[in-house]
Design an enzyme around this catalytic site. Structure first.
Site, PDB file in Angstrom:
ATOM      1  N   HIS A 584       0.832  -1.206   0.000  1.00 52.44           N
ATOM      2  CA  HIS A 584       0.000   0.000   0.000  1.00 52.44           C
ATOM      3  C   HIS A 584       0.869   1.260   0.000  1.00 52.44           C
ATOM      4  O   HIS A 584       0.888   2.024  -0.962  1.00 52.44           O
ATOM      5  CB  HIS A 584      -0.922   0.015   1.217  1.00 52.44           C
ATOM      6  CG  HIS A 584      -2.112  -0.879   1.103  1.00 52.44           C
ATOM      7  ND1 HIS A 584      -3.374  -0.413   0.781  1.00 52.44           N
ATOM      8  CD2 HIS A 584      -2.249  -2.213   1.278  1.00 52.44           C
ATOM      9  CE1 HIS A 584      -4.230  -1.418   0.759  1.00 52.44           C
ATOM     10  NE2 HIS A 584      -3.570  -2.526   1.056  1.00 52.44           N
ATOM     11  N   HIS A 771      -0.062  -8.246  -3.520  1.00 54.36           N
ATOM     12  CA  HIS A 771      -1.133  -7.764  -2.650  1.00 54.36           C
ATOM     13  C   HIS A 771      -2.226  -8.805  -2.491  1.00 54.36           C
ATOM     14  O   HIS A 771      -2.742  -9.018  -1.387  1.00 54.36           O
ATOM     15  CB  HIS A 771      -1.730  -6.460  -3.184  1.00 54.36           C
ATOM     16  CG  HIS A 771      -2.860  -5.947  -2.344  1.00 54.36           C
ATOM     17  ND1 HIS A 771      -4.179  -6.109  -2.701  1.00 54.36           N
ATOM     18  CD2 HIS A 771      -2.863  -5.312  -1.149  1.00 54.36           C
ATOM     19  CE1 HIS A 771      -4.950  -5.582  -1.757  1.00 54.36           C
ATOM     20  NE2 HIS A 771      -4.184  -5.097  -0.808  1.00 54.36           N
ATOM     21  N   ASN A 775      -3.632 -10.293   1.030  1.00 55.84           N
ATOM     22  CA  ASN A 775      -4.869  -9.650   1.468  1.00 55.84           C
ATOM     23  C   ASN A 775      -6.084 -10.559   1.524  1.00 55.84           C
ATOM     24  O   ASN A 775      -6.810 -10.568   2.513  1.00 55.84           O
ATOM     25  CB  ASN A 775      -5.179  -8.454   0.560  1.00 55.84           C
ATOM     26  CG  ASN A 775      -6.406  -7.690   1.031  1.00 55.84           C
ATOM     27  OD1 ASN A 775      -6.349  -6.952   2.012  1.00 55.84           O
ATOM     28  ND2 ASN A 775      -7.533  -7.868   0.348  1.00 55.84           N
ATOM     29  N   ILE A 920      -8.265  -2.645  -2.064  1.00 56.74           N
ATOM     30  CA  ILE A 920      -8.973  -2.862  -0.805  1.00 56.74           C
ATOM     31  C   ILE A 920      -7.931  -3.078   0.285  1.00 56.74           C
ATOM     32  O   ILE A 920      -6.789  -3.458  -0.021  1.00 56.74           O
ATOM     33  CB  ILE A 920      -9.922  -4.083  -0.877  1.00 56.74           C
ATOM     34  CG1 ILE A 920     -10.812  -4.188   0.354  1.00 56.74           C
ATOM     35  CG2 ILE A 920      -9.130  -5.351  -1.070  1.00 56.74           C
ATOM     36  CD1 ILE A 920     -11.821  -3.087   0.499  1.00 56.74           C
TER      37      ILE A 920
END
Length: 920
Positions: A584, A771, A775, A920
């Site tokens: 992120h 990611h 995640n 997200i």
């Protein structure tokens, strides 16, 4: 026709071949090897000759007629009688599905205003300059037709038309300006111009166009034709520069939600000192605490701390550039997911004794999936009676809420509800769970700390040969080391500097841990020792202890508690470092710089575009409620209010962009070695390593696609070195976005094709596959809190500890008193449920919006379809692997398949799917 060519000033070239002739191309271009795409051959490009004559067939007929009557006019009269023709724009506008009263009213007012001349106005701009004015050639201004008539249309997309008049010497359209004279913004999806001889001209817009009242300047949109800066047609050069200047802003002022300005700032908005001194947090970013930069909002400083930026609290929105905000479908999905978490704000109205209630046994955790939190507590009626709503509405809410705090059973329990207790599953999750990126090979034993002894003292490991020798299948420790059979999860150095402060927090207790694993002949790992360290001895606790696999009932409970502390540390490092920091926060500077320094016409911007979607928005939401003072991370994880400082310490000590690519990371951790004979150039030392096995397939597919793309536009290194926008993007990403580490020698150079391919592949890998791997398993694995407790509340008692007696008398009760409380568990579950959810508008790797027209380069469109086909083959290969009984870490009785890198997914919590971006 000859006269037509003469009037146009250059030869008329026929329309380019179809963008969809890809089937034969795939067969021709794909290697026989199973998982790679052969880059297509380089060939000269000349976009100026590829985008050609502006005249249509009708115009040619007109010009032929003109040629037969030319003798009747003098040359002077012919110059004055410019030939005009009409072209049509088809404009696609996307409607909102839901509108509030204010938006509905504005829509009606705009429909009325449109009738009296306050329209949407478009102007077409040529790629050529007018030789008389030295300005770009322009069409007449044209208005969208039937806006008022179609204002009540309920369709998601509404198509409007506009008609332009251009002269025969207009040339090729290169840009279009849009002026919104209405009061309300609208979402412009695309514009297609029909009537030019080169065929339809596409403008993929995908942008909000603001009212002229708020933003007076005309919006600029370019065609889908890619241009390097030095190839930009003369008619577009100033517009290209102007648009970038608009996006950069001037670095001052408070940003409005309708702005489209991308700029940098430090993380100085996580605390709220004006509300309470306990909510003050240090600034992240700068010499004192290095950190990546985030998107600037320009909000005023707090009253107490002038270096801290004032907060915007929920439900008010945080600023990100308007086009970075969630689209409506994504907003709805995110809001629905947060509903469970929002309801938890009602729970504090319950009795204080309930708020800290511990689970009595495993059955009470199971009840969260069968009954839900409110029903379990017996307080559902009390909660809903507090709503100031009519009785009928309250009754409806009560009935519909029965499942709101009732959670889906996490995937970890789906095949074998007790699997998580087993040592082999504990070890398997280190290579096939939600955090498979910390396992490293043990190169020296005992392990050595890298902490500064002048600050933290000598940190000698308590691990000895005697602790592990009985678990090595007859090997000596040296033989196990030389045979690459010892591996480790090392959370010693990252936790130890913070332990005094963490353990002083109310309801937080932690160790600095090291866990040693042995690689068995079956290719599976087994934990053989856990080292638990404190900074120095505390009452009734040794500063270091080693726990080994159990031999009796008491040692079994101690072993389970030790594994729980390891899992809690793993959860913290996963969330704060591997997930938040590495995918992120560290990507945000590259995204900001891309918008500021590379035109939408730049081919590299077009390549990166789908991998930047929604990232700025989700990062802003994280600053608002996840990583902020008293936010979800502080409230739910062991590190508490020191979590972000731990993240910053990891950034300073161990983050390296040159090691973020998958092969480099695997080699750095010692779980792979370079080997040119292997398909991906490396050999895995843990052969059945599901994350690495599947990740390498995706890494190679991404790398091949990027190389194909880069080779198309940069046939020589000189073109990379002289690409002003590309160099400015990379320079700003490093020197401004990662300013605190800009002097590090490990930053890759950007001089060659290989350099660019490596940098772009790494960014796309991080945004997509990395990611996804970190995640979308958060709820499937972490939703059952005993499997991965995000925090621990008690240390493991020694025999001299007064708590030891209660531990011996009721070890299960003690175990749950060390776990998160009922409320902490339910809040955490609600958050990871939301974070693990795919939105219906998710775009997965191998997909793009408007896949056939996102670029005007037909060769690249074909190559992208080839890339998509390769992703499909990879998905089938992963499914095949998950059914291979020889792969013990992903197939077997009670063993979960590894699907986190399966490219596609349905919406919802699926534990699979690789979106293009950090969304997200």
């Amino acid at each position: 026709m000859a006269l037509a060519k003469e009037l146009m000033g250059y030869p008329l070239i026929s329309e380019r071949s179809s963008l969809f002739s890809s089937a034969a191309y795939f067969k021709q271009r794909t290697q026989t090897t199973q998982f790679s795409i052969k880059p297509f051959d380089r060939r000269p490009r000349n976009f100026k000759s590829g985008v050609v004559s502006a005249i249509s067939d009708d115009l040619v007929k007109t010009l032929r007629f003109t040629s037969t009557t030319g003798d009747r006019k003098s040359e002077e009269e012919e110059e004055k009688a410019a030939v005009k023709f009409k072209v049509r724009a088809v404009v696609t506008v996307r409607n909102k599905n839901k509108e509030d009263f204010k938006e509905t009213l504005a829509k009606h007012l705009d429909a009325f205003a449109d009738k009296i001349g306050r329209n949407i106005v478009l102007e077409l701009i040529s790629t050529e300059l007018d030789p008389k004015t030295n300005m770009p050639k322009k069409s007449n201004a044209a208005v969208l037709k039937d806006w008022s008539k179609k204002s009540k249309t309920k369709a998601e997309r509404v198509h409007y038309t506009a008609e332009f008049t251009v002269d025969a010497a207009f040339g090729s359209p290169g840009a279009i300006t849009v002026t919104n004279k209405h009061q309300k913004e609208f979402f412009l999806e695309s514009i297609t111009i029909e009537g030019f001889a080169l065929g339809p001209v596409h403008f993929p817009c995908n942008s909000w166009v603001q009212s002229q009242n708020d933003h007076p300047e005309k919006r600029i949109f370019f065609t889908n034709q890619p241009y390097l800066p030095n190839e930009t047609p003369d008619g577009l050069r100033k517009l290209r520069e102007k648009e970038l200047k608009n996006l950069r802003g001037d670095g001052s002022g408070v940003r409005k939600l309708s702005d489209r300005i991308y700029d940098f700032d430090v993380y100085n908005d996580l605390g709220n000192p004006d509300k309470s001194s306990e909510l003050s947090r240090p600034k992240l970013g700068g010499k004192k605490i290095p950190y990546p930069r985030r998107c600037r909002t320009g909000r005023l400083s707090t009253h107490i701390d002038k270096e801290a930026e004032s907060r915007v609290e929920k439900p008010l929105p945080m600023y990100v550039p308007r086009d970075e905000q969630f689209e409506e479908t994504k907003q709805d999905t995110f809001a629905a997911g947060r509903l469970k978490a929002v309801l938890h704000h009602l729970v504090p109205s319950l009795k204080a004794s309930i708020l800290a209630e511990d689970f009595a046994d495993f059955g009470e955790i199971d009840a969260l999936y069968k009954e839900g939190l409110l029903l379990k507590l017996g307080f559902q009626d009390e909660i809903f009676n507090k709503f100031p709503l009519p009785k009928k509405v309250v009754n409806t809410l009560q009935e519909s809420s029965k499942g709101l705090l009732k959670y889906d059973t996490p995937k970890i329990l789906s095949k074998d509800k007790n699997a998580w207790l087993r040592d082999d599953e504990f070890a398997r999750q280190a290579i096939a769970g939600i955090n498979p990126v910390n396992i490293e090979r043990v190169k020296t034993f005992p392990p050595v700390s890298n902490l500064d002894p002048n600050i933290y003292g000598q940190q000698h490991s308590a691990l000895t040969h005697d602790h592990i020798i009985g678990h090595l299948d007859g090997l000596s420790v040296q033989q196990a080391l030389e045979g690459n059979r010892l591996y480790m999860l090392d959370y010693h150095d990252i936790y130890l500097p913070f332990l005094d402060r963490i353990n002083a927090l109310d309801g937080r207790k932690a160790y600095a841990t090291r866990t040693i694993f042995f690689l068995t002949r079956r290719g599976t790992l087994k934990p053989i020792a856990i080292e638990l360290s404190l900074p120095h001895p505390v009452p009734n606790q040794r500063s270091k202890r080693v726990v080994t696999p159990p031999v009796d009932a008491t040692s079994n409970w101690v072993w389970q508690l030790a594994k729980a502390h390891v899992s809690s540390n793993d959860a913290g490092v996963h969330q704060l470092v591997n997930h938040w920091l590495r995918t992120h926060a560290c990507l945000e500077p590259f995204i900001l710089a891309a918008h500021r320094q590379m035109s939408a016409m730049h081919p590299i911007f077009k390549l990166l575009d789908p991998h930047m979607r929604y990232t700025l928005e989700i990062n802003a939401l994280a600053r608002q409620s996840l990583i902020s003072a008293d936010g979800v991370i502080e409230g739910g994880f062991t590190a508490g209010s020191y979590g972000m400082e731990m993240s910053a310490a990891a950034y300073k000590s161990s983050w390296r962009f040159d090691m973020e690519g998958l092969p480099a990371d695997l080699i750095r951790r010692g779980v792979a070695v370079p080997d040119t004979t292997q398909p991906h150039g490396i050999k895995l030392l843990i052969e059945d390593y599901p994350y690495a096995n599947d990740g390498l397939l995706l890494w190679s597919a991404i790398q091949t696609w990027v190389r194909t793309y880069v080779d198309r536009y940069y046939p020589s290194p000189n073109q990379i070195q002289t690409d002003s926008e590309l160099q400015a993007w990379y320079s700003e990403s490093v020197n401004v976005g990662h300013a605190d580490l800009r002097d590090k020698e490990w930053w890759p150079e950007l001089n060659t094709v290989d350099d660019l391919v490596s940098i772009i592949t790494t960014i796309i890998w991080l945004a997509s596959a990395q990611h996804a791997a970190l995640n979308f398993g958060q709820y499937p694995y972490g939703g059952y809190v005993p499997n991965r407790p995000p925090l621990m509340r008690r240390l493991i008692p020694d025999e001299s500890d007064p708590e030891y007696a209660s531990f011996i008398s009721d070890p299960e009760r003690f175990y749950f008193s060390a776990m998160p409380s009922l409320l902490q568990t339910s809040k955490f579950m609600a958050v990871v449920d939301t974070l693990s959810t795919h939105s219906p508008d998710e775009e997965y790797i191998g997909e793009r919006q408007q896949p056939s027209i996102w670029t005007g380069d037909a060769e690249i469109v074909d190559a992208f379809y080839g890339f998509a086909a390769e992703i499909g083959r990879i998905e089938k290969e992963i499914e095949k692997r998950n059914n291979d009984p020889n792969r013990k870490n992903r197939c077997g009785a009670g063993v979960l398949p590894y699907e986190l890198l399966v490219p596609s997914s349905e919406p919802g919590v699926t534990c699979r799917g690789v979106p293009n971006s950090v969304s997200i």
